[in-house]
Design a protein around this motif. Structure first.
Motif, short mmCIF file in Angstrom:
data_model
loop_
_atom_site.label_atom_id
_atom_site.label_comp_id
_atom_site.label_asym_id
_atom_site.label_seq_id
_atom_site.Cartn_x
_atom_site.Cartn_y
_atom_site.Cartn_z
N VAL A 33 0.84 -1.20 0.00
CA VAL A 33 0.00 0.00 0.00
C VAL A 33 0.88 1.25 0.00
O VAL A 33 0.65 2.21 -0.74
CB VAL A 33 -0.94 0.00 1.24
CG1 VAL A 33 -1.65 1.34 1.38
CG2 VAL A 33 -1.95 -1.13 1.13
N TRP A 34 1.91 1.22 0.82
CA TRP A 34 2.80 2.36 0.98
C TRP A 34 3.50 2.71 -0.33
O TRP A 34 3.59 3.87 -0.72
CB TRP A 34 3.82 2.01 2.07
CG TRP A 34 4.76 3.10 2.46
CD1 TRP A 34 4.63 4.43 2.24
CD2 TRP A 34 6.02 2.92 3.13
NE1 TRP A 34 5.71 5.11 2.75
CE2 TRP A 34 6.59 4.21 3.31
CE3 TRP A 34 6.71 1.81 3.63
CZ2 TRP A 34 7.82 4.40 3.92
CZ3 TRP A 34 7.92 2.00 4.25
CH2 TRP A 34 8.48 3.29 4.39
N HIS A 35 3.98 1.67 -1.03
CA HIS A 35 4.77 1.93 -2.23
C HIS A 35 3.96 1.96 -3.52
O HIS A 35 4.52 2.22 -4.58
CB HIS A 35 5.89 0.88 -2.34
CG HIS A 35 6.96 1.06 -1.29
ND1 HIS A 35 7.99 1.95 -1.44
CD2 HIS A 35 7.12 0.48 -0.08
CE1 HIS A 35 8.75 1.91 -0.36
NE2 HIS A 35 8.25 1.04 0.49
N SER A 36 2.67 1.70 -3.42
CA SER A 36 1.88 1.68 -4.67
C SER A 36 1.47 3.08 -5.10
O SER A 36 1.03 3.28 -6.23
CB SER A 36 0.61 0.85 -4.45
OG SER A 36 -0.22 1.49 -3.50
N GLY A 37 1.56 4.05 -4.19
CA GLY A 37 1.13 5.41 -4.54
C GLY A 37 -0.37 5.59 -4.46
O GLY A 37 -0.90 6.65 -4.80
N VAL A 38 -1.10 4.55 -4.01
CA VAL A 38 -2.56 4.64 -4.03
C VAL A 38 -3.07 5.69 -3.04
O VAL A 38 -4.08 6.35 -3.29
CB VAL A 38 -3.18 3.24 -3.74
CG1 VAL A 38 -2.94 2.80 -2.31
CG2 VAL A 38 -4.67 3.24 -4.03
N LEU A 39 -2.35 5.89 -1.93
CA LEU A 39 -2.82 6.87 -0.94
C LEU A 39 -2.75 8.28 -1.51
O LEU A 39 -3.60 9.13 -1.22
CB LEU A 39 -1.99 6.75 0.34
CG LEU A 39 -2.13 5.42 1.10
CD1 LEU A 39 -1.18 5.36 2.27
CD2 LEU A 39 -3.56 5.22 1.58
N LEU A 40 -1.73 8.54 -2.31
CA LEU A 40 -1.63 9.86 -2.94
C LEU A 40 -2.71 10.01 -4.01
O LEU A 40 -3.35 11.05 -4.12
CB LEU A 40 -0.24 10.03 -3.58
CG LEU A 40 0.93 10.19 -2.62
CD1 LEU A 40 2.25 10.17 -3.37
CD2 LEU A 40 0.80 11.50 -1.84
N VAL A 45 4.33 10.15 1.99
CA VAL A 45 3.49 9.24 2.75
C VAL A 45 4.38 8.42 3.68
O VAL A 45 5.38 7.85 3.25
CB VAL A 45 2.73 8.29 1.79
CG1 VAL A 45 1.86 7.33 2.59
CG2 VAL A 45 1.89 9.09 0.82
N THR A 46 4.02 8.36 4.93
CA THR A 46 4.83 7.57 5.87
C THR A 46 4.23 6.18 6.00
O THR A 46 3.07 5.95 5.66
CB THR A 46 4.83 8.22 7.27
OG1 THR A 46 3.48 8.24 7.74
CG2 THR A 46 5.36 9.65 7.21
N LYS A 47 5.04 5.28 6.51
CA LYS A 47 4.56 3.91 6.70
C LYS A 47 3.42 3.88 7.71
O LYS A 47 2.47 3.11 7.58
CB LYS A 47 5.72 3.03 7.18
CG LYS A 47 5.34 1.56 7.25
CD LYS A 47 6.48 0.71 7.73
CE LYS A 47 6.02 -0.72 7.92
NZ LYS A 47 6.97 -1.53 8.64
N GLN A 48 3.48 4.76 8.70
CA GLN A 48 2.43 4.80 9.71
C GLN A 48 1.07 5.13 9.08
O GLN A 48 0.04 4.60 9.47
CB GLN A 48 2.74 5.86 10.79
CG GLN A 48 3.82 5.46 11.79
CD GLN A 48 5.21 5.39 11.14
OE1 GLN A 48 5.48 6.10 10.17
NE2 GLN A 48 6.07 4.52 11.66
N ARG A 49 1.10 6.01 8.07
CA ARG A 49 -0.16 6.37 7.40
C ARG A 49 -0.69 5.18 6.61
O ARG A 49 -1.90 4.95 6.55
CB ARG A 49 0.05 7.57 6.46
CG ARG A 49 0.48 8.85 7.14
CD ARG A 49 -0.44 9.28 8.25
NE ARG A 49 -1.81 9.49 7.79
CZ ARG A 49 -2.88 9.49 8.57
NH1 ARG A 49 -2.75 9.30 9.86
NH2 ARG A 49 -4.08 9.69 8.07
N ALA A 50 0.22 4.42 5.99
CA ALA A 50 -0.22 3.23 5.24
C ALA A 50 -0.85 2.20 6.19
O ALA A 50 -1.81 1.51 5.83
CB ALA A 50 0.97 2.62 4.50
#
Length: 1957
Positions: free
Chosen positions: A716-723, A732-737
């Protein structure tokens, strides 16, 4: 007679015996059906194969008919249960007050027993393994002789304490016995209950009811069979599947298990399920059962579900969800429960038993008890497993620990008895079931032919019974099936069966040939004597060679009693262990470890080693070698020169980290998911309103595995989906993921609650709830309610994901993601089959659908690799390991085989490590396989400069054993000083990864990680680390493994309790991606996989069938002929001399093809699959194939290399082949000595030299891992049934479901995943413990949840990436849904605006001042950008230079090239039919709680002077809108449309009715004005053409429709405008008359209507800030407002009735301040106009017009002296709609076959010519011709704007390069002064009598100016010329006459042109 069948008997003596027995039985008139004998004993393979086709059809037809009835009928006069009282408990084992009555539950509780009462045990048919505790007055019970019991009954309930039950019927209802026969105390009160020494209540002696032991057999058969068929929908018991073993019960033995195999083509009874053990491969001595020579049924699958005799839903202990289905040889039920509820449920310790050994009591016990001898296990070396057969079974006492009793065979017999009922149910004539004697005899025959290493399968037996019965009733079945007859004579159904007197003799006869493996004991009086005899023989050692003892008692009233004991050590062990649930299995192992039972194993191993104890050897080695061991990780230890990077660190050149990216497959799946979500939204069910969501949020729920959690967070963290979703900002921090990933553990509930809260607070956010690994934990939350105290995590998934809030939230969509969806595909599933998304196939019909650089390598490919034609197969078993385990099993009978297997394997690894480290003598103490693994593990780092190594996965499901293995291996590694050579990692779901500091340092160096605190948290981060990963936990939880995985050691998986999910889950660990770049030749293609691309491969892992091509890397287009499937001889690697010497990893990749045709057995080895698991490799790297050593050269196809003649090798493909090499080279393959890198050159083109020594990581990336399996599992995967699928595919799909019937068809290899899903949905039901169990009970026929999706795809194929991509594209789509493309064009011709003395200078006026406004001049110039291609209209003082006007566009570019802007929809937008939201549901008429709007059709007629006839218009008025109209009476004649008064001042009402003409836009027209009007009451009428009425009505059921007469079907927008205005004026007159009678003045009736385009989407208001009246400081801003706001503002204008037309600006982003500064303009208005029908009574729209009709009308209105006012502070946005409107008019040729494009120049022709006529209205052809070719008529006018064309009474568009001057011929009309103008042309269009010769003489024309007169026909053309005296000034020529290219019947228009003289 025996020889008349194909095949050979295996024993001559036996043949004779059989022959004689058959003849004897024939003489005695009791026929043993001949075909049954032959099918059991003869190999009739040839005969069968020829019949395969014909019989298949019969079976299939039978299956189809059988699908309807899943509930076999109960016995004729079944007892009807009275309905239970409302709200009471109906759970089996509980009373109606909900109190537990089961002996197992309350045995330790104090029970108050009144004086004179006794505690007795009642038997419930639905809980055969339980006794229910009751208190009964002893007067109503018999004495010891069975006498003196009072009639009647008196009893109390010990649960709730209710007293005084006087009738046993009433009492049986209260305790929920749920009887299917008349309740009788004699039948159901069975045992006295007594307290033992510990005070625990236990089962005592039988209650001696008089004559009970002699009750008729018929009776008992009825009771049994009737309990098999409770109604399927009955309320099930939730407490009916506890896992506590009662004293003397085995919770894991269901009363029945189901038939799982492929062999069940026929409907049968509902049954339980069970993973099982599988038979070994066919033994040459003892053939497996051959297929029935009659029905050619497939061979029963090894594992399956045994038919059970219990109710399918009301489970008793044996049905425990725990009890994994079992069936190993059928006799196994209750294998591992993969649903995880097992371990978590409480267990009552077994009274009086040492350790967790369990025993199951018989269903019925009678007669004398039989004592089980002491030391039985010690003497026999195995616990006998006794299967109850027919009749009564005696009571066992004594050493019960040493026997296991199971009811499975009894159940199998019962199910077989009920086969005929399945046919009767479908209307077939009554057929006798197979007799008990025949059943038993067939059982004996079956046991006789089992090989020594085979285990009996209950499903095999069931199939035998089924075939036997089908044969004996062939005629009836054929009649029933209506199928063509089979080529066998039917056995006569009248033949008498075997008698009970013959039975023992025939059974003994059969057993006499089997060398004592089956022993038959005949008893005279009861089974008790036979059992006692058997125990005696066992103790005396006389049954040492006997595997099965059959005990028959055939003396009692011609009914038989029987049982079968399994005494063979191997068979008894497997059968008894398979009856343990996973929880019991774990407890058993734990108990053995804790109590030190395993110490004896260690001592035994020590005694095996000739040098003494291994530990002593290790210590000795350690002391000798201390200080002499160097690390293998340094560059100097490698045998080749290392490349150093800038910092001097060695660099591996052959392995590269791969870039991450989305693969085509993942994108395709994401798009499929999106389209499914859209289809839910588009359905009319209103379940998802995508239009109301502004953003996407998500939560991923995963099983409680720390590694899976970290892995998912990382993705999730590295997929860019949160952005992308706008949930986070950079970085994006790991904590947010972590906020978006939820581990389903004890802390999950609080976080899930927060998620629900968030979804409730954000109704405009769409929440996607992703349930990954969704097949895990399907336990119902009802189970949690019972067991919540012991384990809060039981049923967690159900409690969270299926809670009411999730189900009802309109903004939560649940997506289940799994590789094994079977348990979610049952009859009760919540997921609609339409909402399933399966991973797509990679190619179809030979065409590669998705071009990927890698091929997925899954289960079907692994199975495929075992076919001959490959080098070493990837699936293997270890025969020496298996042999040692079997031997030790006999030596240590008390130890569980999992313990033995683990200790043996660990010992093998320890010995192999020692052998590789310099103790060669230890090679004899390990197996070839383990030695190969260990050698490669230790040597791999030496081949790479960086020290990259390979991973060995050692799967140890049982956690305590995993810990033991870890400690032992770590100890051996330490003693051998190998701590820095490889790591040993203990992987457990609940804990994180622990790696030594040295290896962490290595990993950080390889992965270039700077962070000092970094530790690997996922297995993927261990890439390249040489290690043994001991992977524990009963189930994998979706953990991904790195590409350096080389060996997958699954030898310890629990092979006795498998179901399809469990087996595929374990093998899914090895799933892998290999490079697609190098073709891998393969041998004959597996027939099972020979289906075309759309069908499924052997595992049918969805449309994953495409992966068949994995080995051939793209050769999907060739069709292969049928090739006999042949197994490679190296499966058992002991038989492979190659593997014993060398590393399999090296050999596997070696290319050993020969240029000349090799012998059939020596098929070419394939080159290695090349490429890493995730990404593609560079071309150079692909070609550096690894070779173990020696000079081998690989070259491309060249003339020097002939193609292989072998069928499996094909030319034309880019394949690599190796020229012949010396044999020594082919055999040398020791990976440890791969230092030589010499190569020899061969003079061929394109020579590729291979690197001899290469990084093992690079090797591992190019080929899948090698998998080692237990022999039983291996045989199961590699044996296929008649469907062509491996037997594993026919297993029960999941432990939490069961088959509905054993009469079901087979899964087929041709099934797609969708078909497979439908198969499971039809043939499986959830067990009571499954969370979907109660779904159908909700009473809804449609029990699917609308917002629930299921994504399935093979393991490790990239599903996480696919659903993360789906979230991204869903978010983009939602943003796109909330946006709209609106036209964004600046006003045109602004530079030509007249500089007038008059402007409207009162800048702050909200409304126009009438006096000021009347003084303003009219602006003739068109400013609307859509008329950029229209002719300019000249006015007073224009000096237009010719270059001011640009070139016209091509006609087809007009739409395409218009500028648009993307705008966010406001809350006041108008919507099309795709918008659904709560607020406007009622407005749209789609509200689920309302009937679809009812409408009535009304005719409205009025006379029209313009058309000269009466017009009839039809109104369609929904009931909800009738209040807008006046009717003569309710439902009567429509009289008028209500109009308000000018003086009305309502704030919630829009006074002006809105009319929207529309065509071709039933879906896309913006007719939903609910939000635009801000909910205000308004009248909206859609004006539609007659032929479109139905489709508009369908999409807009709650809208009023005005239907134009059919004569206007081909008319343009002018006709609609004309009729709207005529209708509204007529209606105004009617309303004035109607309301005049009510005292209202005519002028007070509201005269305005709105005519709106169907593309007006939003409205804006400009807020202007004027600092001063004339100040230059001017600022303004625009905001979105509702149409209600605008309309109410305009309608409130003072003196509004003096304005004829009111409109507003068209919105543009570049609107200039000065356009807004002046609040009102007197100019053209378009698109959205407010029309005063009263003032414009005499000004008409031109009903013939298609284009520019609004400009034409504006000019007419102005010339009539009326006011047009445009509110500049308001603007309308128009949406770009690509369909319908004026684009729906297509001009085509009337000649149907003409495909030539028609160009505008062909729209007119000379009269009477042979021109192609066109199918289009004449007016449209005229307008289009003039738009593009008017320069042909007006050559002088071209770009001559100073001399325009004079157009009288009409405005026609002559194209942008010609200007026109409009004049009206009406008296008193306003016209521009033309006295000074000289015109270049004159256009007279259908001129009327107002145009006279004198009128025309006022105007001046240039010499050579042209005239164009247009009339309806040639006659009026001539009359017009004469009437207007045109020949005086104009010169006419005959050839200057034209007409539109219409046929005569289409009434063409005629033109005449002339030149000015």
């Amino acid at each position: 007679m025996g020889n008349s069948y194909a095949g050979q008997l295996k024993s001559t003596r036996f043949e004779e015996v059989l022959h004689n027995s058959i003849e004897a039985s024939l003489r005695s008139n009791t026929l043993v059906p001949r075909p049954i004998f032959s099918q059991l004993y003869l190999e009739a393979e040839q005969q069968l194969s020829s019949l395969e086709g014909g019989s298949r059809a019969d079976n299939e037809e039978e299956e189809e008919d059988g699908e309807g009835g899943l509930e076999p009928s109960s016995p004729p006069n079944a007892y009807q249960l009275p309905p239970p009282p409302e709200g009471c408990c109906t759970t089996d084992g509980f009373c109606q007050a909900g109190k537990d009555l089961r002996l197992v539950s309350i045995s330790s509780e104090p029970i108050e027993v009144p004086a004179g009462f006794l505690l007795v045990g009642a038997k419930s048919p639905s809980l055969p393994d339980h006794l229910l505790v009751c208190a009964v007055d002893k007067r109503f019970l018999p004495d010891d002789n069975g006498h003196n019991a009072l009639l009647g009954f008196s009893g109390n309930c010990v649960g709730c304490g209710k007293k005084g039950f006087c009738y046993f019927t009433e009492f049986s209802n209260h305790i929920n016995l749920k009887l299917t026969t008349q309740p009788k105390k004699q039948k159901h009160l069975k045992y006295y209950l007594v307290r033992n020494a510990q005070g625990t209540l236990t089962k005592g002696p039988l209650i001696c009811w008089k004559g009970s032991e002699f009750r008729s057999r018929q009776n008992s058969a009825n009771t049994c069979s009737s309990s098999l068929f409770p109604p399927l929908e009955g309320s099930g018991s939730l407490a009916a599947f506890p896992t506590e073993p009662a004293p003397g019960t085995n919770p894991s033995v269901p009363v029945g298990a189901q038939q799982a195999g492929p062999a069940s083509d026929h409907p049968s009874v509902t049954t339980a399920t069970g993973p099982a053990v599988f038979n070994g491969k066919d033994s040459p001595k003892h053939p497996q059962l051959v297929k029935s020579s009659l029905s050619a049924l497939p061979r029963p699958s090894a594992l399956g579900i045994l038919p059970n005799s219990g109710p399918p839903k009301k489970r008793h202990k044996g049905w425990s969800p725990e009890s994994k289905s079992t069936t190993d040889g059928g006799f196994i039920q209750g294998g591992g429960n993969r649903a995880k509820h097992g371990p978590s449920m409480p267990c009552v310790p077994q009274a009086g038993l040492v350790g967790p050994a369990s025993v199951t009591f018989p269903v019925v016990a009678s007669g004398e008890p039989v004592s089980v001898p002491d030391n039985l296990l010690k003497i026999c070396k195995a616990k006998p497993v006794i299967f109850k057969g027919h009749g009564n079974f005696p009571y066992l006492c004594g050493n019960l620990n040493d026997v296991v009793v199971s009811p499975l065979l009894y159940t199998c017999y019962q199910n077989s008895q009920s086969l005929s009922r399945a046919y009767e149910q479908h209307g077939a004539s009554t057929m006798q079931p197979i007799s008990e004697e025949t059943q038993l005899l067939l059982t004996v025959y079956y046991l006789v032919q089992l090989a020594a290493d085979q285990v009996p399968l209950m499903e095999d037996l069931e199939q035998i019974f089924l075939r036997s019965w089908r044969e004996s009733h062939l005629t009836e079945i054929r009649q029933y099936q209506q199928a063509p007859p089979q080529p066998f004579p039917p056995a006569t159904s009248t033949a008498a069966p075997v008698t009970s007197a013959q039975l023992p003799w025939l059974a003994g006869l059969a057993a006499s040939s089997c060398n004592d493996s089956v022993h038959v004991i005949e008893c005279a009086y009861s089974l008790a004597e036979g059992l006692s005899e058997m125990f005696r023989l066992l103790i005396e050692g006389k049954l040492s060679k006997t595997n099965y003892v059959v005990i028959i008692c055939a003396c009692r009233n011609a009914a038989i009693d029987s049982c079968i004991a399994v005494t063979g050590k191997y068979q008894a062990r497997i059968l008894s262990e398979s009856l343990l649930s996973p929880a019991e299995y774990q407890r058993e192992v734990h108990y053995e470890l804790v109590t030190g039972k395993v110490d004896s194993l260690g001592a035994f191993f020590s005694s095996l080693c000739p040098e003494g104890d291994i530990d002593i050897l290790l210590d000795k080695f350690h002391q000798e070698n201390q200080g002499h061991v160097s690390s293998s990780f340094t560059a100097s230890s490698t045998k080749k020169t290392a490349v150093l990077d800038a910092s001097g660190v060695p660099v591996c050149t052959s392995y590269h980290q791969e870039p991450r990216g989305i693969r085509p497959f993942q994108l395709a799946v994401a798009q499929k998911l999106l389209s499914h979500v859209c289809s839910i939204a588009d359905s009319s069910t209103q379940n998802l309103d995508l239009g109301s969501f502004e953003k996407v949020d998500f939560l991923i729920c995963i099983p409680p595995s720390e590694v899976t959690y970290q892995q998912t967070v990382f993705r999730v963290w590295h997929s860019g989906v949160l952005l992308e979703l706008g949930l986070e900002k950079e970085p994006v921090t790991k904590q947010r993921a972590e906020q978006h990933v939820l581990k389903l553990d004890t802390e999950a509930q609080a976080r899930f609650k927060a998620f629900l809260q968030s979804s409730f607070q954000n109704p405009h956010t769409l929440f996607i709830l992703i349930h990954d690994h969704a097949h895990w934990d399907l336990v119902s939350s009802a189970v949690h309610n019972i067991y919540s105290q012991s384990d809060p995590s039981v049923g967690l998934v159900d409690r969270l994901l299926n809670c009411r809030e999730v189900k009802e939230a309109p903004n939560i969509v649940t997506l289940h993601v799994t590789s094994f969806p079977y348990a979610l595909q049952t009859q009760h599933t919540l997921i609609s089959p339409y909402n399933e998304i399966h991973w797509p196939i990679s190619y179809s019909n030979g065409v590669d659908l998705y071009h990927e650089s890698k091929k997925y390598f899954g289960l079907s490919e692994f199975i495929d690799s075992t076919l001959s034609g490959h080098s070493l197969p990837l699936l293997r078993y270890d025969s020496s390991f298996e042999a040692m385990v079997t031997a030790l099993g006999k030596r240590f009978p008390r130890l569980h085989s999992a313990v033995i297997r683990t200790f043996v394997l660990v010992q093998h690894y320890a010995a192999a490590m020692m052998a590789v480290s310099g103790l060669p003598q230890m090679k004899n103490h390990t197996s070839v396989e383990t030695l190969e693994i260990t050698q490669n593990l230790l040597n791999s780092p030496k081949q790479c400069p960086c020290g990259h190594g390979l991973m060995v996965l050692l799967r140890v499901p049982c956690s305590p054993l995993a810990a033991v293995a870890y400690e032992r291996l770590a100890h051996v590694r330490a003693r051998l000083a190998l701590e820095e050579h490889f790591e040993i990692i203990l992987g457990h779901p609940s804990s994180s990864i622990s790696v030594g500091k040295h290896f962490v340092k290595q990993l950080k160096m390889w992965q270039k990680i700077e962070d000092a605190e970094w530790r690997p948290q996922t297995y993927l981060e261990l890439e390249g680390l040489p290690c043994i990963l001991i992977f524990s936990g009963m189930d994998p939880h979706g953990e991904s493994l790195p590409r350096s995985l080389r060996y997958c050691d699954l030898r310890l998986i629990n092979s006795s309790c498998l179901v399809r999910t469990a087996l595929e889950q374990e093998l899914g660990l090895a799933a892998y991606f290999v490079s697609n770049d190098i073709p891998l030749e393969k041998g004959p293609k597996n027939e099972a996989l020979e289906s075309d691309g759309e069908k499924l491969s052997s595992t049918d892992e969805d449309e994953e069938a495409g992966t068949e091509g994995c080995f051939e890397a793209g050769s999907t287009s060739e069709q292969r002929g049928p090739v006999k499937r042949e197994r490679s001889h190296s499966h058992d690697s002991a038989s492979s001399s190659l593997s014993s010497k060398a590393s399999g990893s090296v050999l596997y990749g070696e290319s050993l093809a020969q240029p000349s045709g090799p012998p059939q057995g020596e098929l070419a080895r394939s080159p290695p699959p090349c490429g890493p698991a995730e990404e593609s490799r560079t071309p150079g790297e692909i070609q550096r194939l690894r070779v173990s050593q020696g000079p081998t050269v690989i070259s491309r196809h060249s003339p020097g290399l002939a193609p292989q003649p072998d069928s499996s090798l094909r030319t034309g493909r880019r394949s690599l082949q190796v020229p012949a090499a010396p044999s020594s080279q082919l055999s040398s393959s020791s990976s440890s000595s791969s230092g030589s890198s010499s190569t020899c050159a061969v003079p061929t083109a394109n020579v590729l030299v291979l690197q001899a020594s290469q990084c093992s990581m690079a090797k591992a990336c190019r080929q899948p891992p090698i998998v080692f399996l237990p022999k039983l599992v291996y045989d199961m995967l590699l044996s296929t049934d008649s469907s062509g699928l491996p037997k594993s595919a026919s297993l029960l799909p999941s432990p939490s479901v069961m088959w509905t019937s054993s009469f079901r068809p087979l899964l087929s290899k041709m099934m797609t995943s969708t078909e497979q899903s439908l198969y499971y949905r039809q043939w499986t039901v959830p067990r009571p413990s499954h969370m979907d169990y109660g779904n159908r009970a909700e009473g809804r026929v449609d029990s699917f949840h609308p917002r629930r999706l299921l994504l399935s795809g093979p393991p490790q194929i990239g599903k996480t990436g696919a659903y993360l991509q789906f979230l991204s594209i869903l978010s983009r789509m939602l943003i796109r849904l909330t946006e709209v493309d609106v036209y964004d064009e600046e006003e045109i011709n602004t530079s030509l605006q007249e500089e007038s003395d008059w402007h409207y200078l009162q800048l702050t006026d909200p409304w126009p001042d009438l006096e000021l406004f009347q003084k303003m001049p009219f602006d003739y110039i068109i400013h609307d950008p859509k008329y950029e291609d229209a002719s300019l209209i000249c006015s007073h003082h224009q000096s237009i230079k010719s270059e001011d006007r640009g070139m016209s566009r091509k006609p087809e570019d007009l739409y395409v090239r218009r500028q648009t802007a993307r705008m966010r929809l406001s809350k006041y937008a108008a919507y099309n039919t795709y918008h659904h939201c709560e607020q406007c549901q009622q407005y749209m008429g789609f509200h689920p709680h309302y009937q679809l709007s009812e409408s009535t059709l009304h005719v409205f007629a009025f006379s029209c002077s313009m058309l000269g006839e009466e017009i009839q218009l039809h109104f369609i008025i929904p009931k909800s809108k009738e209040y807008h109209f006046v009717f003569s009476q309710p439902g009567g004649q429509l009289e008028s449309m209500r109009l308000p008064l000018v003086t009305d001042k309502s704030h919630e009402h829009i006074k002006s009715p809105t009319f929207t003409p529309t065509t071709g836009r039933h879906e896309h027209g913006l007719f939903n004005l609910y939000h635009a009007m801000d909910g205000a009451n308004h009248l909206h009428v859609l004006v539609v053409k007659e032929y479109e009425m139905a489709i508009y009505k369908k999409y807009w059921p709650n809208h009023i429709m005005l239907v134009l007469p059919s004569i206007f079907n081909s008319a343009g927008v002018g006709a609609a405008h004309f009729l709207i205005k005529e209708l509204c004026y007529h209606n105004l007159e009617l309303e004035r008359n109607r309301q005049e009678e009510l005292g209202v003045k005519p002028q007070d009736i509201w005269p305005f209507i709105v005519i709106s385009d169907d593309s007006c989407v939003m409205w804006n208001a400009a807020d202007v800030d004027c600092a001063g009246e004339r100040s230059r400081e001017f600022s303004w801003s625009e905001r979105n407002v509702s149409l209600k706001h605008i309309m109410q503002h305009i309608e409130a204008s003072p003196n509004i009735t003096h304005y004829a037309l009111i409109g507003m600006r068209k919105w543009a982003s570049k609107t200039r301040g000065r356009e807004v500064q002046e609040p009102f303009s007197r100019c053209h208005v378009h698109d959205f106009i407010i029309l005063n029908v009263d003032l414009t009574q005499n000004v008409q729209y031109n009903q013939n017009r298609f284009t520019c009709d609004d400009v034409d009308f504006n000019l007419r209105v102005h010339s009539a002296g009326l006011l047009l006012c445009r509110f500049n502070r308001f603007s309308v946005m128009k949406k770009q709609i690509a369909v319908g409107g004026h684009r729906s008019f297509h001009i085509t040729s009337k000649v149907s076959d003409s495909s030539v494009a028609i160009v505008p120049s062909q729209y007119i022709c000379a009269p009477d010519s042979k021109h192609t006529f066109l199918a289009a209205p004449a007016q449209l052809l005229l307008e289009k011709f003039l738009q593009y070719h008017s320069h042909r008529f007006f050559p002088l006018s071209l770009k001559n704007h100073g001399h325009p064309v004079l157009s009288v009474d009409c405005y026609l568009n002559l194209g942008p390069q010609i200007s026109v001057c409009y004049v009206s011929s009406r008296p008193h009309s306003l016209n521009i002064s033309c006295s000074e103008m000289v015109f270049s042309g004159l256009l007279l269009y259908l001129c009327d009598s107002f145009v006279g010769a004198s009128f025309l003489k006022k105007f001046h024309f240039l010499k050579g100016a042209t005239l164009c007169v247009i009339c309806q026909d040639r006659n009026s053309l001539r009359q017009t010329v004469v009437r207007l005296e045109l020949e005086d000034e104009w010169q006419f020529r005959l050839r200057d006459e034209f007409q539109t290219a219409n046929a005569k019947e289409d009434r063409p228009l005629f033109f005449l042109t002339a030149r000015h003289i």
